[in-house]
Structure formats: structure tokens, C-alpha cells
Design an enzyme around this catalytic site. Structure first.
Site, PDB file in Angstrom:
ATOM      1  N   GLN A   7      18.361  36.030 -55.706  1.00  0.00           N
ATOM      2  CA  GLN A   7      19.594  36.193 -54.916  1.00  0.00           C
ATOM      3  C   GLN A   7      19.335  35.742 -53.483  1.00  0.00           C
ATOM      4  O   GLN A   7      18.348  36.169 -52.879  1.00  0.00           O
ATOM      5  CB  GLN A   7      20.017  37.657 -54.910  1.00  0.00           C
ATOM      6  CG  GLN A   7      20.508  38.151 -56.248  1.00  0.00           C
ATOM      7  CD  GLN A   7      21.983  37.887 -56.461  1.00  0.00           C
ATOM      8  OE1 GLN A   7      22.684  37.359 -55.593  1.00  0.00           O
ATOM      9  NE2 GLN A   7      22.470  38.230 -57.638  1.00  0.00           N
ATOM     10  N   CYS A  37      30.462  20.482 -40.723  1.00  0.00           N
ATOM     11  CA  CYS A  37      29.629  20.935 -41.840  1.00  0.00           C
ATOM     12  C   CYS A  37      30.499  21.831 -42.731  1.00  0.00           C
ATOM     13  O   CYS A  37      31.287  22.613 -42.236  1.00  0.00           O
ATOM     14  CB  CYS A  37      28.457  21.734 -41.271  1.00  0.00           C
ATOM     15  SG  CYS A  37      27.529  22.681 -42.456  1.00  0.00           S
ATOM     16  N   GLU A  57      18.814  35.924 -71.027  1.00  0.00           N
ATOM     17  CA  GLU A  57      19.105  34.874 -70.043  1.00  0.00           C
ATOM     18  C   GLU A  57      18.902  33.508 -70.689  1.00  0.00           C
ATOM     19  O   GLU A  57      18.017  33.337 -71.527  1.00  0.00           O
ATOM     20  CB  GLU A  57      18.166  35.069 -68.830  1.00  0.00           C
ATOM     21  CG  GLU A  57      17.873  33.872 -67.980  1.00  0.00           C
ATOM     22  CD  GLU A  57      19.096  33.366 -67.225  1.00  0.00           C
ATOM     23  OE1 GLU A  57      19.925  34.182 -66.787  1.00  0.00           O
ATOM     24  OE2 GLU A  57      19.224  32.130 -67.105  1.00  0.00           O
ATOM     25  N   CYS A  67      21.109  25.830 -37.493  1.00  0.00           N
ATOM     26  CA  CYS A  67      21.896  26.466 -38.554  1.00  0.00           C
ATOM     27  C   CYS A  67      21.675  27.963 -38.474  1.00  0.00           C
ATOM     28  O   CYS A  67      20.541  28.422 -38.292  1.00  0.00           O
ATOM     29  CB  CYS A  67      21.461  25.929 -39.916  1.00  0.00           C
ATOM     30  SG  CYS A  67      22.277  26.775 -41.272  1.00  0.00           S
ATOM     31  N   TYR A 112      22.614  38.236 -68.861  1.00  0.00           N
ATOM     32  CA  TYR A 112      22.528  37.209 -67.801  1.00  0.00           C
ATOM     33  C   TYR A 112      21.543  37.707 -66.735  1.00  0.00           C
ATOM     34  O   TYR A 112      21.859  37.794 -65.559  1.00  0.00           O
ATOM     35  CB  TYR A 112      23.909  36.928 -67.193  1.00  0.00           C
ATOM     36  CG  TYR A 112      24.969  36.646 -68.228  1.00  0.00           C
ATOM     37  CD1 TYR A 112      25.154  35.363 -68.716  1.00  0.00           C
ATOM     38  CD2 TYR A 112      25.777  37.671 -68.733  1.00  0.00           C
ATOM     39  CE1 TYR A 112      26.118  35.106 -69.687  1.00  0.00           C
ATOM     40  CE2 TYR A 112      26.735  37.424 -69.699  1.00  0.00           C
ATOM     41  CZ  TYR A 112      26.902  36.144 -70.169  1.00  0.00           C
ATOM     42  OH  TYR A 112      27.864  35.891 -71.118  1.00  0.00           O
ATOM     43  N   CYS A 164      28.871  28.274 -34.286  1.00  0.00           N
ATOM     44  CA  CYS A 164      27.998  27.147 -34.638  1.00  0.00           C
ATOM     45  C   CYS A 164      28.570  25.826 -34.135  1.00  0.00           C
ATOM     46  O   CYS A 164      29.758  25.556 -34.310  1.00  0.00           O
ATOM     47  CB  CYS A 164      27.837  27.098 -36.153  1.00  0.00           C
ATOM     48  SG  CYS A 164      26.836  25.728 -36.698  1.00  0.00           S
ATOM     49  N   CYS A 185      30.042  27.075 -43.541  1.00  0.00           N
ATOM     50  CA  CYS A 185      30.586  28.401 -43.201  1.00  0.00           C
ATOM     51  C   CYS A 185      32.049  28.261 -42.774  1.00  0.00           C
ATOM     52  O   CYS A 185      32.364  28.378 -41.594  1.00  0.00           O
ATOM     53  CB  CYS A 185      29.792  29.014 -42.063  1.00  0.00           C
ATOM     54  SG  CYS A 185      28.028  29.109 -42.331  1.00  0.00           S
ATOM     55  N   CYS A 196      30.738  37.201 -59.690  1.00  0.00           N
ATOM     56  CA  CYS A 196      30.944  36.429 -58.460  1.00  0.00           C
ATOM     57  C   CYS A 196      32.275  35.694 -58.518  1.00  0.00           C
ATOM     58  O   CYS A 196      32.555  34.845 -57.668  1.00  0.00           O
ATOM     59  CB  CYS A 196      29.786  35.460 -58.244  1.00  0.00           C
ATOM     60  SG  CYS A 196      29.523  34.368 -59.637  1.00  0.00           S
TER      61      CYS A 196
HETATM   62  C1  LIG Z   1      25.054  35.352 -61.669  1.00  0.00           C
HETATM   63  S1  LIG Z   1      23.535  34.874 -62.360  1.00  0.00           S
HETATM   64  C2  LIG Z   1      22.805  36.427 -62.688  1.00  0.00           C
HETATM   65  C3  LIG Z   1      21.610  36.658 -61.877  1.00  0.00           C
HETATM   66  C4  LIG Z   1      20.837  37.928 -62.050  1.00  0.00           C
HETATM   67  N1  LIG Z   1      21.577  39.017 -62.670  1.00  0.00           N
HETATM   68  C5  LIG Z   1      20.362  38.345 -60.659  1.00  0.00           C
HETATM   69  O1  LIG Z   1      20.936  39.259 -60.077  1.00  0.00           O
HETATM   70  O2  LIG Z   1      19.443  37.701 -60.151  1.00  0.00           O
HETATM   71  C6  LIG Z   1      24.043  34.367 -63.959  1.00  0.00           C
HETATM   72  C7  LIG Z   1      22.891  33.995 -64.890  1.00  0.00           C
HETATM   73  O3  LIG Z   1      23.449  33.701 -66.169  1.00  0.00           O
HETATM   74  C8  LIG Z   1      22.689  32.669 -66.781  1.00  0.00           C
HETATM   75  N2  LIG Z   1      23.542  32.068 -67.839  1.00  0.00           N
HETATM   76  C9  LIG Z   1      24.562  31.205 -67.682  1.00  0.00           C
HETATM   77  N3  LIG Z   1      25.121  30.914 -68.874  1.00  0.00           N
HETATM   78  C10 LIG Z   1      24.442  31.617 -69.792  1.00  0.00           C
HETATM   79  C11 LIG Z   1      24.556  31.734 -71.210  1.00  0.00           C
HETATM   80  N4  LIG Z   1      25.482  31.075 -71.876  1.00  0.00           N
HETATM   81  N5  LIG Z   1      23.701  32.544 -71.848  1.00  0.00           N
HETATM   82  C12 LIG Z   1      22.755  33.235 -71.155  1.00  0.00           C
HETATM   83  N6  LIG Z   1      22.605  33.173 -69.813  1.00  0.00           N
HETATM   84  C13 LIG Z   1      23.428  32.359 -69.141  1.00  0.00           C
HETATM   85  C14 LIG Z   1      22.345  31.763 -65.614  1.00  0.00           C
HETATM   86  O4  LIG Z   1      21.233  30.961 -65.904  1.00  0.00           O
HETATM   87  C15 LIG Z   1      22.109  32.766 -64.483  1.00  0.00           C
HETATM   88  O5  LIG Z   1      20.750  33.112 -64.396  1.00  0.00           O
END
Ligand SMILES: C[S@@+](CC[C@H](N)C(=O)[O-])C[C@H]1O[C@@H](n2cnc3c(N)ncnc32)[C@H](O)[C@@H]1O
Length: 472
Positions: free
Chosen positions: A302, A84, A352, A179, A331, A78, A87, A428
Site C-alpha cells: 500500500q 502535472c 491472490e 514533488c 485478494y 505545488c 494531485c 477502492c
Molecule cells: C486492492 S488490491 C488488494 C491488496 C491487499 N489486500 C493489500 O491491502 O495490500 C487487489 C488485489 O487483487 C488481485 N487480483 C485482481 N484480480 C484478481 C483475481 N481475478 N483473482 C485473484 N486476485 C486478483 C490483485 O493482484 C491485487 O493484489
């Protein structure tokens, strides 16, 4: 008394060999028993370093002269590499990136987790190492960043920019020509919007003075071929909006969702603002195994969708579903994993924080005729309560995919109390995952570990761990 300015000692360290890549994309070297963190280098480079920060146990430095270049280096593809911040690992071959990502997971789980670990499955690389993102966000600026070469040239340069923030700078925008992160027509759309705006004297935003009109542009592509574009402007000017949006619609008839936001706030987030659909539908769809996921302007999905499919398949495999299980998907975001596994188990409960994501999760069940999911919005530590567990029963399998901070201690304690047979922990951030694994080791053994790369050319790594309840 006036505070004395701290003197920075720009000490030069000569002929230093860079040893390895470590957290946050930095490389590590050593000098007289001190660890030195350096950006923009590669393991195997031999360099002179200028110290930029010195602490008791470590230093930070930048390379000022190269004596030898490492074999793991490749030519960055790039033109914006190095300026930037997007990456940062482009100068390192993809196999080497994967090696260090796997090592990062291994080091964290061993050093922080201190739990017995099985041999790791080899990291799953992304089939695409370019054009893998389905969402990019570009910012307008009336005073774009000039590179050193541009300044040295002494020529006049156009300052109205549309591109990315310079690393760590909220007010400096680098104009992007090309990009490699998102497939076409992402580049063409950004350039068309920028060129139209320049030619028609639409005012690019001034972040320092908070003046101007054009603020930001979001392009969302999808594996169904649907395409969303969102333009954010500072104030309502219907004539100018009609001009630029009609131009976009005419140039790119493949746009299926053309939207705009009038955002007079201090920042560019618009989760609390109305999004106006100018043309087409207010959402697009992604698809996995025939399940369609509706993605609205405010929805999370994602960003590497192809690799998310691989991640979810592994997650489902780790969960070992036979059709009878009650699964808790913690989550759950927009319920993507919950809906993805729903047909292979008896029932799924998704939890969530963000209410609009839960609305998406419910819609995603509805449009796919999935009837065995229930979703709750709220803070995990409050929603995952005795009352909820009484209502739905103890889960057989828990899938948990927390944010970078990992799980709250109360949530971990609750998981130990409900002791599901299996916990599939998707993360992550291997450092916080390792911390949580240590807490869970009271009742669980780590029986599988599978790192997955979702973001080639960056230091980020995803990891899936299977925890199996110990029979006591
Ligand atoms: C890594 S993402 C998970 C995404 C989902 N599993 C997916 O694959 O699309 C983490 C998620 O946790 C939520 N989150 C963060 N803190 C939280 C909390 N204290 N209680 C409930 N959810 C929470 C965020 O809003 C986010 O959507």
C-alpha cells in the site's frame, strides 16, 4: 467515401455556477437541463465554459473565464499544479475534499447499491496530506514537455527531463523540480540522478523512436527508514551503470537497496525481467505493530503506509475477531491483511492472482513466525472452490479487498453459498462495491460503512463495509 470529420462546436456557456464534485475528480454544473462535467474548477466557482464534447445527456467543458472564485478554494502548494496530473484537487481545501469523498461513497451506495444503509461513520482523513506516498516512479525523456510560460518566454529550455507523464500522454514527460508526494530524499535523489545524467551526457529515452538509454527511476521509502532505488535502462552498459550507481551510492549512503533493470521491451513494466541488486539488499521492510513486511522490487505494498495501518485496524475491528475464527482474506496481495489479522484469529486463508505476491505473503508469515496462514495463487473464481472450502472449512469471516472492477459474479455467488457470519468488504471503487452489495443483499445486511482517505489531493476514496448475515 471519405469519412467526414466531425465538427466540434466550441459553444460558450456564460455565467455558469459549478455545483459539486463528482466521479473521476470532475465537477458538475447544469445548463438548460443538461449536465456539464468540468475539470480544474471548484464547487461555487462562477465561470464561462467552452463546450469540448456534447452528447445526448451530458456535455464536457473547460473553464475559459472566472467571474467568481469559490470559498472552498485554497492556494495550490505545488509549482507543477495544473500541468502535472498528479494531485488534481490541490486547489480545494482538505476538509472539502473529504466532504466530497464521503458524498461520493454515499451517492454510489444509495444509487447503485439500492440497499438499506446504516448511518455512515465520518470519513477518516489521512494524518498526512502531503509526503504520504512510499513509492514514486519517474520517467526519463529526451524531449520533455514545455509549459505555455516556457514557450512564451522565447528562451531555450533544457529538454532532457525526469518526471511524470502528462495526463493521458504516454510520450510526454514533465520535468519535476519538486514533488510533495514522497518524503525526502525522494526529490534529492531524482534531481541528483537527472543532473548527473545531463552532466555526463547519458542519453535520455526517446519514447517515439525507442532510442536512448535511461528509461525510468523508482524510489521506495519505508517507515523503517530503509530506502530502495531502482534504475531502468534500455540496454546493458556496465560502464555507464557503474558510473551513475556509484555516484548515487556515494551521494546517498542511506540507500539500503540499490538495484537496476535492463529493459529492452516496448514498455516500462519489469515484472517479467530480472532485477539486479547492485548494492545492499534486494528488499526493504515496512512495519506495523511489530510485524515486518518484506518489500522487493516487484512487490506490491500500500502506497500510503500510515493510512494503510488505519485501514487495516478498522478492517480488523469490523471483522470482530476473538481468536477462534477461520478467516478468508480474498485478494490478499502480499498477504498484508492476512498476516496483520493472523494473531487475532485461529487461521487465515489468503488468495491472490499474482504468484510473486503470494511468495511475498508466505515470506511475510515466515519472517514474523506466523504459522496459521495458508496462501494460494490463482484466479479467485477458480481457487475459491468447493474443494478449497472442504479442505479448510467454511469461513467465519471473509475479508475481501478486490481491484477496482470489484468481485466477479461467480465469486459473489460463492460467498452467498458459503455464507460466512461476516464479510468485511474493503474497496477502492464505491461504484463496483455498491453493485456487489446489491448482489450480497440476498443474505446480508450492511451494518457499518466507513470511508477512508488514502490519497489526499486526488479524487480517490477507499471504503470499508461490514456485511452481517441475516438470521433467517
Ligand atoms: C486492492 S488490491 C488488494 C491488496 C491487499 N489486500 C493489500 O491491502 O495490500 C487487489 C488485489 O487483487 C488481485 N487480483 C485482481 N484480480 C484478481 C483475481 N481475478 N483473482 C485473484 N486476485 C486478483 C490483485 O493482484 C491485487 O493484489
Amino acid at each position: 467515401m471519405r469519412k467526414q470529420k466531425k465538427k466540434i462546436n466550441f459553444e460558450i456557456l456564460e455565467n455558469i455556477r459549478i455545483e459539486e464534485m463528482v466521479a473521476e475528480g470532475k465537477c458538475l454544473a447544469r445548463h438548460e437541463n443538461m449536465v456539464v462535467f468540468v475539470g480544474g474548477v471548484a464547487p461555487g466557482d462562477v465561470v464561462d465554459l467552452r463546450v469540448t464534447r456534447k452528447k445526448k445527456s451530458f456535455m464536457e467543458a473547460e473553464a475559459v473565464r472566472f467571474h467568481a472564485y469559490s470559498d472552498v478554494r485554497v492556494q495550490p502548494f505545488c509549482e507543477h499544479f495544473g500541468t502535472c496530473g498528479g494531485c488534481k484537487w490541490q486547489h480545494i481545501g482538505y476538509d472539502t475534499q473529504l466532504f466530497y469523498k464521503q458524498k461520493q461513497v454515499q451517492d454510489n451506495l444509495e444509487r447503485i447499491g439500492k440497499v438499506a444503509l446504516p448511518p455512515f461513520d465520518p470519513i477518516l482523513g489521512s494524518a498526512k496530506d502531503r509526503f504520504y506516498r512510499n513509492k514514486l516512479e519517474f520517467t526519463f525523456s529526451n524531449y520533455g514537455w514545455l509549459t505555455n510560460e516556457q514557450i512564451k518566454s522565447g528562451e531555450e529550455h533544457e529538454r532532457r527531463a525526469l518526471g511524470f507523464h502528462m495526463p493521458g500522454r504516454f510520450d510526454k514527460i514533465l520535468d519535476i523540480q519538486n514533488c510533495y508526494l514522497q518524503p525526502e530524499p525522494s526529490n534529492s535523489i531524482r534531481l541528483a540522478v537527472r543532473d548527473y545524467a545531463r552532466a555526463n551526457n547519458l542519453v535520455f529515452f526517446d519514447k517515439m523512436r525507442m532510442t536512448g538509454w535511461l528509461r525510468n527511476l523508482i524510489v521506495r521509502t519505508a517507515n523503517t527508514g530503509e530506502l530502495m532505488v531502482i534504475l531502468q535502462v534500455y540496454h546493458d552498459d556496465q560502464e555507464a551503470l557503474t558510473g551513475i550507481l556509484d555516484h548515487l551510492a556515494a551521494e546517498f549512503p542511506e540507500i539500503t537497496s540499490l538495484q537496476y533493470v535492463v529493459n529492452g521491451k516496448g514498455n516500462e513494466t519489469f515484472h517479467d525481467l530480472p532485477v539486479i541488486c547492485y548494492k545492499g539488499l534486494p528488499y526493504i521492510h515496512e512495519e506495523m505493530e511489530g510485524i515486518r513486511f518484506r518489500v522487493g522490487a516487484k512487490s506490491f505494498y500500500q502506497t500510503n503506509a500510515d493510512q494503510a495501518y488505519e485501514l487495516y485496524k478498522l478492517t480488523r475491528e469490523f471483522a470482530g475477531l476473538t481468536g477462534n475464527e477461520l478467516v478468508y482474506d480474498l485478494y490478499t496481495g502480499a498477504g498484508t491483511i492476512a498476516n496483520f489479522v493472523a494473531r487475532q484469529c485461529r487461521e487465515v486463508i489468503g488468495i491472490e492472482y499474482v504468484p510473486s505476491a503470494i511468495e511475498d505473503a508466505k515470506i511475510n508469515s515466515q519472517i514474523n513466525d506466523i504459522t496459521n496462514t495458508t496462501f494460494y495463487a490463482g484466479d479467485m473464481k477458480d481457487i475459491l472452490s468447493d474443494e478449497l472450502i472442504e479442505r479448510h472449512g467454511k469461513p467465519d469471516v471473509v475479508i475481501t479487498d478486490p481491484p477496482r472492477a470489484g468481485m466477479d459474479e461467480k465469486v459473489v455467488a460463492k460467498l452467498l453459498q458459503v455464507h460466512a457470519n461476516r464479510i468485511v468488504y474493503v474497496s477502492c471503487n464505491p461504484a463496483t462495491q455498491a453493485r456487489d452489495l446489491e448482489l450480497l443483499s440476498e443474505k446480508y445486511d450492511v451494518t457499518r460503512v466507513q470511508p477512508v482517505d488514502m490519497f489526499p489531493q486526488t479524487h480517490h476514496v477507499e471504503n470499508i463495509v461490514l456485511l452481517t448475515r441475516r438470521i433467517t
